[in-house]
Scaffold this active site. Structure first.
Site, PDB file in Angstrom:
ATOM      1  N   HIS A 147       0.859  -1.183   0.000  1.00 26.76           N
ATOM      2  CA  HIS A 147       0.000   0.000   0.000  1.00 26.76           C
ATOM      3  C   HIS A 147       0.893   1.230   0.000  1.00 26.76           C
ATOM      4  O   HIS A 147       1.727   1.419   0.885  1.00 26.76           O
ATOM      5  CB  HIS A 147      -0.919   0.021   1.220  1.00 26.76           C
ATOM      6  CG  HIS A 147      -1.841   1.201   1.231  1.00 26.76           C
ATOM      7  ND1 HIS A 147      -3.095   1.175   0.654  1.00 26.76           N
ATOM      8  CD2 HIS A 147      -1.684   2.461   1.722  1.00 26.76           C
ATOM      9  CE1 HIS A 147      -3.669   2.346   0.791  1.00 26.76           C
ATOM     10  NE2 HIS A 147      -2.832   3.147   1.438  1.00 26.76           N
ATOM     11  N   CYS A 148       0.723   2.066  -1.006  1.00 26.08           N
ATOM     12  CA  CYS A 148       1.575   3.238  -1.183  1.00 26.08           C
ATOM     13  C   CYS A 148       0.832   4.487  -0.716  1.00 26.08           C
ATOM     14  O   CYS A 148      -0.227   4.832  -1.258  1.00 26.08           O
ATOM     15  CB  CYS A 148       1.981   3.378  -2.658  1.00 26.08           C
ATOM     16  SG  CYS A 148       3.109   4.751  -2.972  1.00 26.08           S
ATOM     17  N   VAL A 149       1.381   5.168   0.298  1.00 31.67           N
ATOM     18  CA  VAL A 149       0.735   6.374   0.809  1.00 31.67           C
ATOM     19  C   VAL A 149       0.858   7.526  -0.174  1.00 31.67           C
ATOM     20  O   VAL A 149       0.087   8.491  -0.106  1.00 31.67           O
ATOM     21  CB  VAL A 149       1.351   6.778   2.169  1.00 31.67           C
ATOM     22  CG1 VAL A 149       1.052   5.729   3.225  1.00 31.67           C
ATOM     23  CG2 VAL A 149       2.854   7.009   2.046  1.00 31.67           C
TER      24      VAL A 149
END
Length: 254
Positions: free
Chosen positions: A159-161
């Site tokens: 999951h890429c912020v």
């Protein structure tokens, strides 16, 4: 009342929206420093320097359009959701079809036994389907549940912020292209701003330039250099993952 700590992970989406604003701010600062302050005035000097500046500006805009397109695709594209009530499909069609045929038309007993053994070996090598208690749905192989997005993602990498989204089977290609285009853009910006950065302290001492323009140029150079070095590591890492057909989560779980 039990506190579910995993639900607190959804608060990272707020940080992700801040990251999108930060990305836009970095692009604006870099554009102003490279195109407006550095290359723009060189267009009117004439000669080879003017032609070189024009070429760099064209390449700058091409890379900018490409990285923005890939960025928005990663942000808004579904990373790969699992269909509702998903269940694995059992390979029983061939066995049922062969059992309904007459005995005279079937293969020899030895061939049938070898075919059944090879089929059973393939079933053993295939990862077993799992069940997600949070989504209350089946989990296909290489699928993982994201505590931030609150859903299972097919071939989830992480999951890429920075994009407020998961990187999975459907948007991994755009994520890789975004890394590549951004790396090339930051390398070019750093190279263009390097001569100005070298003369930065001289201009500060002589007061030969606007303090605001000097600050923007200095900030743009430092940001692009930092991102270029960090993106180089990410590009190399994801290239190795791509060639080995693995994901970041799978590497951590090994």
């Amino acid at each position: 009342m039990d506190l579910n700590l995993f639900k607190l992970c959804s608060g990272l989406k707020i940080l992700g929206y801040f990251m999108i604003v930060l990305v836009a701010a970095i692009i604006v600062v870099s554009y102003y420093a490279v195109v407006i302050l550095t290359l723009g005035p060189q267009l009117f000097e004439g000669g080879f320097k003017s032609f070189l500046s024009f070429t760099i500006i064209v390449v700058f805009h091409v890379l900018l359009v490409l990285l923005l397109w890939c960025y928005f695709m990663v942000v808004f594209c579904d990373p790969g959701s699992v269909p509702e009530n998903w269940k694995p499909v059992m390979e029983e069609g061939n066995l049922e079809g062969s059992s309904s045929e007459p005995l005279s038309d079937c293969v020899a007993t030895e061939d049938l036994a070898s075919a059944l053994s090879s089929s059973s070996e393939r079933m053993e090598r295939r990862p077993a389907a799992r069940y997600c208690s949070k989504c209350e749905n089946g989990k296909p192989p290489r699928c993982h549940h994201c505590s931030v997005c609150q859903k299972c993602v097919l071939k989830m990498d992480h999951h890429c912020v920075w994009v407020v989204n998961c990187v999975g089977a459907h948007n991994y290609k755009f994520f890789l292209l975004f890394l590549l285009y951004t790396f090339l853009e930051t390398i070019m910006d750093t190279s263009v701003l390097l001569p100005t950065f070298i003369k930065f302290f001289q201009k500060v001492m002589n007061h030969s330039a606007s303090p605001g323009n000097l600050a923007v140029t200095f900030l743009a150079f430092v940001l692009n250099l930092a991102f270029a070095l960090s993106l180089l590591c990410f590009v190399i890492m994801h290239a190795s993952l791509l060639f080995s057909n693995t994901t970041s989560i799978e590497v951590i779980q090994l």
